[in-house]
Write a protein that holds these residues in place. Structure first.
Motif, PDB file in Angstrom:
ATOM      1  N   ALA A  38       1.156  -0.828  -0.186  1.00  0.00           N
ATOM      2  CA  ALA A  38       0.132   0.369  -0.084  1.00  0.00           C
ATOM      3  C   ALA A  38       0.940   1.185  -0.013  1.00  0.00           C
ATOM      4  O   ALA A  38       0.711   2.139  -0.323  1.00  0.00           O
ATOM      5  CB  ALA A  38      -0.696  -0.060   0.833  1.00  0.00           C
ATOM      6  N   LEU A  39       1.757   1.257   0.673  1.00  0.00           N
ATOM      7  CA  LEU A  39       2.754   2.323   1.134  1.00  0.00           C
ATOM      8  C   LEU A  39       3.663   2.137  -0.368  1.00  0.00           C
ATOM      9  O   LEU A  39       3.801   3.947  -0.841  1.00  0.00           O
ATOM     10  CB  LEU A  39       4.011   2.518   1.640  1.00  0.00           C
ATOM     11  N   ALA A  40       3.942   0.955  -1.548  1.00  0.00           N
ATOM     12  CA  ALA A  40       4.138   1.632  -3.084  1.00  0.00           C
ATOM     13  C   ALA A  40       3.112   2.534  -3.737  1.00  0.00           C
ATOM     14  O   ALA A  40       3.594   3.209  -5.049  1.00  0.00           O
ATOM     15  CB  ALA A  40       4.435   0.335  -3.271  1.00  0.00           C
ATOM     16  N   ALA A  41       1.524   1.692  -3.192  1.00  0.00           N
ATOM     17  CA  ALA A  41       0.425   2.281  -4.432  1.00  0.00           C
ATOM     18  C   ALA A  41       0.217   3.780  -3.608  1.00  0.00           C
ATOM     19  O   ALA A  41       0.307   4.741  -4.557  1.00  0.00           O
ATOM     20  CB  ALA A  41      -0.850   1.890  -3.815  1.00  0.00           C
ATOM     21  N   VAL A  42       0.772   4.651  -2.274  1.00  0.00           N
ATOM     22  CA  VAL A  42       0.781   5.809  -1.655  1.00  0.00           C
ATOM     23  C   VAL A  42       1.589   7.024  -2.595  1.00  0.00           C
ATOM     24  O   VAL A  42       1.125   7.970  -3.065  1.00  0.00           O
ATOM     25  CB  VAL A  42       0.995   6.407  -0.113  1.00  0.00           C
ATOM     26  N   ARG A  43       2.917   6.083  -2.737  1.00  0.00           N
ATOM     27  CA  ARG A  43       4.362   6.457  -3.600  1.00  0.00           C
ATOM     28  C   ARG A  43       4.255   6.556  -4.782  1.00  0.00           C
ATOM     29  O   ARG A  43       3.926   7.995  -5.413  1.00  0.00           O
ATOM     30  CB  ARG A  43       5.183   6.355  -3.562  1.00  0.00           C
ATOM     31  N   VAL A 130      -4.348   0.978  -5.312  1.00  0.00           N
ATOM     32  CA  VAL A 130      -4.279   0.473  -4.999  1.00  0.00           C
ATOM     33  C   VAL A 130      -3.066  -0.443  -4.969  1.00  0.00           C
ATOM     34  O   VAL A 130      -2.543  -0.604  -6.115  1.00  0.00           O
ATOM     35  CB  VAL A 130      -5.588  -0.554  -4.336  1.00  0.00           C
ATOM     36  N   GLY A 131      -2.482  -1.389  -3.633  1.00  0.00           N
ATOM     37  CA  GLY A 131      -1.424  -2.385  -4.320  1.00  0.00           C
ATOM     38  C   GLY A 131      -1.878  -3.451  -4.849  1.00  0.00           C
ATOM     39  O   GLY A 131      -3.305  -3.480  -4.808  1.00  0.00           O
ATOM     40  N   THR A 132      -1.440  -4.326  -5.442  1.00  0.00           N
ATOM     41  CA  THR A 132      -1.741  -5.703  -5.502  1.00  0.00           C
ATOM     42  C   THR A 132      -2.184  -6.874  -4.908  1.00  0.00           C
ATOM     43  O   THR A 132      -2.920  -7.456  -4.583  1.00  0.00           O
ATOM     44  CB  THR A 132      -1.035  -6.090  -6.325  1.00  0.00           C
ATOM     45  N   ARG A 133      -0.888  -6.509  -3.417  1.00  0.00           N
ATOM     46  CA  ARG A 133      -1.551  -6.851  -2.561  1.00  0.00           C
ATOM     47  C   ARG A 133      -1.896  -6.616  -0.931  1.00  0.00           C
ATOM     48  O   ARG A 133      -1.443  -5.450  -0.794  1.00  0.00           O
ATOM     49  CB  ARG A 133      -0.423  -8.371  -1.984  1.00  0.00           C
ATOM     50  N   GLY A 134      -3.007  -6.750  -0.010  1.00  0.00           N
ATOM     51  CA  GLY A 134      -2.713  -5.914   0.958  1.00  0.00           C
ATOM     52  C   GLY A 134      -3.341  -7.217   2.331  1.00  0.00           C
ATOM     53  O   GLY A 134      -2.918  -8.522   2.220  1.00  0.00           O
ATOM     54  N   GLN A 142      -0.839 -11.660   3.260  1.00  0.00           N
ATOM     55  CA  GLN A 142      -1.191 -11.096   2.478  1.00  0.00           C
ATOM     56  C   GLN A 142      -1.606 -11.385   1.119  1.00  0.00           C
ATOM     57  O   GLN A 142      -1.223 -13.148   1.590  1.00  0.00           O
ATOM     58  CB  GLN A 142       0.903 -10.756   2.169  1.00  0.00           C
ATOM     59  N   LEU A 143      -2.354 -11.470   0.392  1.00  0.00           N
ATOM     60  CA  LEU A 143      -3.187 -12.754  -0.494  1.00  0.00           C
ATOM     61  C   LEU A 143      -1.864 -12.628  -1.864  1.00  0.00           C
ATOM     62  O   LEU A 143      -2.013 -11.397  -1.828  1.00  0.00           O
ATOM     63  CB  LEU A 143      -4.058 -12.225  -0.534  1.00  0.00           C
ATOM     64  N   ALA A 144      -2.434 -12.982  -2.396  1.00  0.00           N
ATOM     65  CA  ALA A 144      -1.429 -13.377  -3.705  1.00  0.00           C
ATOM     66  C   ALA A 144      -2.257 -11.919  -4.986  1.00  0.00           C
ATOM     67  O   ALA A 144      -1.337 -11.562  -5.812  1.00  0.00           O
ATOM     68  CB  ALA A 144      -2.030 -14.825  -4.927  1.00  0.00           C
ATOM     69  N   LEU A 145      -3.469 -12.120  -4.722  1.00  0.00           N
ATOM     70  CA  LEU A 145      -4.099 -10.737  -5.386  1.00  0.00           C
ATOM     71  C   LEU A 145      -5.442  -9.664  -4.573  1.00  0.00           C
ATOM     72  O   LEU A 145      -5.672 -10.867  -3.884  1.00  0.00           O
ATOM     73  CB  LEU A 145      -4.066 -10.625  -6.607  1.00  0.00           C
ATOM     74  N   GLY A 146      -4.288  -9.136  -3.592  1.00  0.00           N
ATOM     75  CA  GLY A 146      -5.570  -8.559  -2.489  1.00  0.00           C
ATOM     76  C   GLY A 146      -7.209  -8.530  -3.370  1.00  0.00           C
ATOM     77  O   GLY A 146      -7.199  -8.391  -4.673  1.00  0.00           O
ATOM     78  N   VAL A 161      -6.187   2.403 -10.721  1.00  0.00           N
ATOM     79  CA  VAL A 161      -4.102   1.873 -11.087  1.00  0.00           C
ATOM     80  C   VAL A 161      -3.955   0.909  -9.438  1.00  0.00           C
ATOM     81  O   VAL A 161      -4.620   1.291  -8.753  1.00  0.00           O
ATOM     82  CB  VAL A 161      -3.709   3.045 -10.715  1.00  0.00           C
ATOM     83  N   VAL A 162      -3.239   0.287 -10.139  1.00  0.00           N
ATOM     84  CA  VAL A 162      -3.065  -0.764  -9.621  1.00  0.00           C
ATOM     85  C   VAL A 162      -1.380  -1.323  -9.244  1.00  0.00           C
ATOM     86  O   VAL A 162      -0.445  -1.234 -10.487  1.00  0.00           O
ATOM     87  CB  VAL A 162      -3.766  -2.404  -9.512  1.00  0.00           C
ATOM     88  N   VAL A 163      -1.528  -0.640  -8.067  1.00  0.00           N
ATOM     89  CA  VAL A 163       0.782  -0.605  -8.543  1.00  0.00           C
ATOM     90  C   VAL A 163       1.417  -1.858  -7.744  1.00  0.00           C
ATOM     91  O   VAL A 163       0.894  -2.677  -6.585  1.00  0.00           O
ATOM     92  CB  VAL A 163       1.064   0.750  -7.073  1.00  0.00           C
ATOM     93  N   PRO A 164       2.440  -3.144  -8.542  1.00  0.00           N
ATOM     94  CA  PRO A 164       2.623  -3.898  -8.155  1.00  0.00           C
ATOM     95  C   PRO A 164       3.434  -3.713  -6.873  1.00  0.00           C
ATOM     96  O   PRO A 164       4.036  -2.785  -6.064  1.00  0.00           O
ATOM     97  CB  PRO A 164       3.692  -4.536  -9.465  1.00  0.00           C
ATOM     98  N   GLU A 165       4.043  -5.278  -6.169  1.00  0.00           N
ATOM     99  CA  GLU A 165       4.824  -4.773  -4.889  1.00  0.00           C
ATOM    100  C   GLU A 165       6.356  -4.840  -5.162  1.00  0.00           C
ATOM    101  O   GLU A 165       6.303  -3.524  -4.371  1.00  0.00           O
ATOM    102  CB  GLU A 165       4.323  -6.273  -4.219  1.00  0.00           C
ATOM    103  N   ALA A 166       6.596  -5.355  -6.113  1.00  0.00           N
ATOM    104  CA  ALA A 166       8.211  -5.050  -6.275  1.00  0.00           C
ATOM    105  C   ALA A 166       8.542  -3.678  -7.097  1.00  0.00           C
ATOM    106  O   ALA A 166       9.377  -3.515  -7.853  1.00  0.00           O
ATOM    107  CB  ALA A 166       8.511  -6.266  -7.186  1.00  0.00           C
TER     108      ALA A 166
END
Length: 315
Positions: A38-43, A130-134, A142-146, A161-166
């Protein structure tokens, strides 16, 4: 639920905020759940909000504490959950402030299921991030895809917009925007958004039309088709879908790609070269209604860079 909302260094009461933003101002909404994803999505959203000069709204959902636990337990449980969510929001706000200076930031804890809360937010959002996983709400796993990410991508009333984890957002500002063009009129809004994004970011646009179809390939051999004629026809399809947009955005360099491949495989392999992939929510051969097309759904799981899903007018 009554919680404090920080906005530009001020504190206001969440109950004073109407469902529709004051003056109809559209905000960029980010779902915050305490996870690193989620922080990656925030950035990403902070940089995007700064680019488009809009307010960044951080939203965190707090599930209702079961009333059968008794009034005191319910009150204590609600207080604990709210305090935790406020800590998550504070960290997210600090992250956003580092990612983009002088950003107008709102924070709010809203009572309810995360998916339902974000869908309601999407009614008045410029876009939803949102992030891809939450984090699992009760397990912390953590789920594979939230489930929330897929739900909002499928049903939100604004681009998602879905932001990948890595994802590594450093050094991507000069990379192109990539748009998947499926040849249908339903995908027209995605093309429009992609041109606008490339213009705002001052980068080229790569328009990708991948025309191989699994159903067709299973029935015909390479020797039974005139591939050159098919390729020329598909190039005309792409040209038709881009017609008018290049004239409207003459400052955007456009590279057309017509390839015989699987759409998901091509976009995954080449998506790392871009800073954003834009796709429609459904395309040729997909089901009608609030369903994602097979390409956009698959990309939610494996896109190598942030993925924007734009719903068509017929969704």
């Amino acid at each position: 639920m009554r919680v404090a909302v920080a906005r530009s260094g001020r504190t206001v009461d969440s109950e004073a905020m109407a469902a529709k933003p004051p003056g109809g101002v559209m905000r960029e909404v980010v779902g915050v759940d305490g996870s690193e994803v989620a922080l990656a999505a925030v950035r990403w959203a902070a940089a995007d909000a700064a680019l488009h000069r809009t307010t960044l709204r951080l939203v965190c959902a707090a599930p209702r504490t079961p009333g059968e636990l008794g009034p005191e337990a319910t009150r204590q449980g609600t207080s604990m959950v709210t305090d935790e969510r406020l800590r998550w929001l504070s960290k997210a706000a600090s992250t956003a402030a580092v990612a983009a200076a002088d950003l107008d930031i709102e924070q709010e804890v809203r009572e309810g299921d995360p998916g339902a809360v974000l869908l309601e937010e999407s009614e008045h959002a410029r876009r939803l991030v949102v992030g891809t996983r939450g984090l699992g709400e009760f397990t912390g796993v953590q789920l594979a895809l939230g489930s929330t990410a897929e739900l909002v991508a499928m049903r939100a009333r604004c681009p998602v917009v879905v932001v990948p984890e890595a994802v590594d957002l450093e050094g991507t500002a000069q990379r192109p925007v990539i748009v998947g063009v499926d040849g249908s009129r339903v995908g027209e809004p995605a093309v429009a958004v992609a041109f606008a994004e490339a213009s705002d970011r001052r980068v080229p646009l790569v328009a990708v039309h991948v025309w191989s179809d699994v159903a067709v390939d299973e029935w015909f051999t390479d020797d039974s088709r005139d591939w050159e004629s098919i390729s020329q026809a598909e190039e005309r399809v792409l040209a038709e879908r881009l017609a008018g947009w290049q004239e409207r955005y003459p400052e955007v360099p456009v590279r057309r790609v017509v390839a015989r491949d699987r759409p998901v495989r091509y976009l995954v392999e080449h998506g790392a070269e871009g800073q954003l992939i834009v796709v429609g929510s459904r395309g040729r051969g997909s089901m009608t209604g609030m369903m994602l097309g097979s390409t956009s759904r698959a990309l939610l799981h494996c896109a190598p860079c942030p993925l924007m899903v734009v719903r068509g007018s017929e969704d």
